[in-house]
Design an enzyme around this catalytic site. Sequence first.
Site, mmCIF file in Angstrom:
data_model
loop_
_atom_site.group_PDB
_atom_site.id
_atom_site.type_symbol
_atom_site.label_atom_id
_atom_site.label_comp_id
_atom_site.label_asym_id
_atom_site.label_seq_id
_atom_site.Cartn_x
_atom_site.Cartn_y
_atom_site.Cartn_z
ATOM 1 N N CYS A 42 0.799 -1.244 0.000
ATOM 2 C CA CYS A 42 0.000 0.000 0.000
ATOM 3 C C CYS A 42 0.820 1.277 0.000
ATOM 4 O O CYS A 42 0.681 2.112 -0.894
ATOM 5 C CB CYS A 42 -0.917 -0.003 1.224
ATOM 6 N N LYS A 80 7.928 -6.664 6.348
ATOM 7 C CA LYS A 80 8.034 -6.284 7.766
ATOM 8 C C LYS A 80 7.691 -7.520 8.584
ATOM 9 O O LYS A 80 7.170 -8.510 8.034
ATOM 10 C CB LYS A 80 7.100 -5.115 8.090
HETATM 11 C C1 UDX Z 1 0.140 0.583 5.699
HETATM 12 C C2 UDX Z 1 -0.607 1.623 6.541
HETATM 13 O O1 UDX Z 1 0.016 1.730 7.827
HETATM 14 C C3 UDX Z 1 -2.064 1.162 6.711
HETATM 15 O O2 UDX Z 1 -2.776 2.153 7.446
HETATM 16 C C4 UDX Z 1 -2.687 0.964 5.323
HETATM 17 O O3 UDX Z 1 -4.024 0.522 5.436
HETATM 18 C C5 UDX Z 1 -1.888 -0.048 4.537
HETATM 19 O O4 UDX Z 1 -0.524 0.367 4.435
HETATM 20 P P1 UDX Z 1 1.253 -1.770 6.043
HETATM 21 O O5 UDX Z 1 1.496 -1.730 4.577
HETATM 22 O O6 UDX Z 1 0.778 -3.022 6.666
HETATM 23 O O7 UDX Z 1 0.163 -0.606 6.433
HETATM 24 O O8 UDX Z 1 2.647 -1.419 6.716
HETATM 25 P P2 UDX Z 1 3.156 -0.360 7.785
HETATM 26 O O9 UDX Z 1 3.162 -0.992 9.108
HETATM 27 O O10 UDX Z 1 2.471 0.926 7.599
HETATM 28 O O11 UDX Z 1 4.686 -0.190 7.298
HETATM 29 C C6 UDX Z 1 4.877 0.207 5.938
HETATM 30 C C7 UDX Z 1 6.363 0.121 5.624
HETATM 31 O O12 UDX Z 1 7.063 1.193 6.283
HETATM 32 C C8 UDX Z 1 7.052 -1.171 6.084
HETATM 33 O O13 UDX Z 1 7.961 -1.582 5.081
HETATM 34 C C9 UDX Z 1 7.823 -0.743 7.327
HETATM 35 O O14 UDX Z 1 8.996 -1.519 7.518
HETATM 36 C C10 UDX Z 1 8.180 0.702 6.965
HETATM 37 N N1 UDX Z 1 8.418 1.556 8.127
HETATM 38 C C11 UDX Z 1 7.408 1.733 9.003
HETATM 39 C C12 UDX Z 1 9.635 2.215 8.256
HETATM 40 O O15 UDX Z 1 10.532 2.038 7.440
HETATM 41 N N2 UDX Z 1 9.815 3.052 9.308
HETATM 42 C C13 UDX Z 1 8.840 3.260 10.239
HETATM 43 O O16 UDX Z 1 9.074 4.008 11.185
HETATM 44 C C14 UDX Z 1 7.597 2.570 10.090
#
Ligand code: UDX
Length: 439
Positions: A256, A316
């Site tokens: 996403c 993740k």
């Molecule tokens: C995301 C949105 O959070 C969610 O609200 C939406 O509906 C779908 O997309 P998700 O894709 O499950 O959810 O992952 P998320 O937990 O948001 O992390 C996204 C990416 O950012 C991951 O690759 C994570 O490793 C990265 N990330 C997250 C960072 O690099 N640094 C951070 O501080 C947080």
Amino acid sequence: MKISVIGMGYAGVVTAACLSELGHEVIGYDIDSQRINSLNSFNPQIFEPGLDKLIEKNCNLKRLTFQHIDDSDLNLGEISIITVGTPSDPNGSPNLEYIWKSVEWTTKHLKDNAVLLMRSTVQPGTGDLIESKFCEHQSINYISCPEFLREGEAVKDFFTPDRIIIGGNNSKAVEKVVQMHSGIDSPIIKTKIITAEMIKFASNAFLATKISFINEMAAFCEAWSADVDDVKDGLGLDHRIGKSFLNAGVGFGGSCVPKETRAFTSLASNYGFKSHLLSSVLEVNENQSQIPVRIIQKIFPDMNNVRVGILGMSFKPNTDDIRESPSIKIAQTLSSLGCQVSCFDPISNQKSAEKLGTSVKFETSINNLSQNKNVILLMTPWDSILNTDWEHIYDSMSEPKILFDGRNSLNPETIKNIGFNYVGVGRGISSSDLDSIII
Ligand code: UDX
């Protein structure tokens, strides 16, 4: 309420199971009969903590069932929720093929005055088009109600959302969707369809921006030998900033955040302007995912046969999703540069092997992965990986025993005291530290 959910992917299965937990009578529909059979045997085929138990409980209570779209006894109920995938086209714009097909099928079988609720992420403007093309002449009410579920925490996020966004032109239909959410205590914003769609896109683009911001700060921390974790804490204590999504690392992946951010940049060009900020956010992110390659290139002028182990393949922890995972990108790049690459993930080895083929090797344990490796890349901080015996890992590796901590998940001092050449992201290990270990 009788509710149907169309598309049994990550969002669809969670939505169907959680709505039935709220007491609704839910039928999940899909085109894949094998997936339907698996779901009716309480196996969601996706790794999502707590989901399988929720499915089993509500199937046994006969308020959750799963059916194939070609079944004869279709009953789409008062609300039909679209949760099919919206992958990206090569140019970054969302591919709405599955949306059109599912909307056409659903509106054919929906009763008059029913609600067609769009939960899939569609670009702003799509809902108004669907409403005019498929709904108005059938007195079906279109509602945009995007999901904000994080993979790995989707069940929790469903029951404790920060907000519920309902976009619709018919107040009765909006109220019916408010009722559907009864039992969930959360602020509700009622707005226009296109605004609801925009809120979803903007949310993910903003999260992406925060992540690329801290990753750019990490580059300065490397140059100045500052510590990005303390920078995060210092920034985060400002209530206007907040410390979430300020964790530096190898960048964002998933199905996403990258997609919605890219969509803005490709949609901007449709309206004759450039999305400068989000283009840079994506550029920073792409650069971030290649950090391990630059480290290995700096230490091994000849990368041929450098033995690299990658710990964690999903994008993740607590998910089996490898879509846009930095680990997959790194494995492909290092293998193409001549490295011998081995991978391990507690859950998504099989999905990764299907994606990467024979270009890399897969191991079934961390210990097997670390055998004789020159470099270990910790890319996805699963608890089972973080809690491994790092001294044993160190002993099983070959010089120069480099450990790259792609999500700054380990304690640098502890790891350095074992003897590793530790490299984090923005943790004050400047490139000069690497000069001392060039082979
Ligand atoms: C995301 C949105 O959070 C969610 O609200 C939406 O509906 C779908 O997309 P998700 O894709 O499950 O959810 O992952 P998320 O937990 O948001 O992390 C996204 C990416 O950012 C991951 O690759 C994570 O490793 C990265 N990330 C997250 C960072 O690099 N640094 C951070 O501080 C947080």
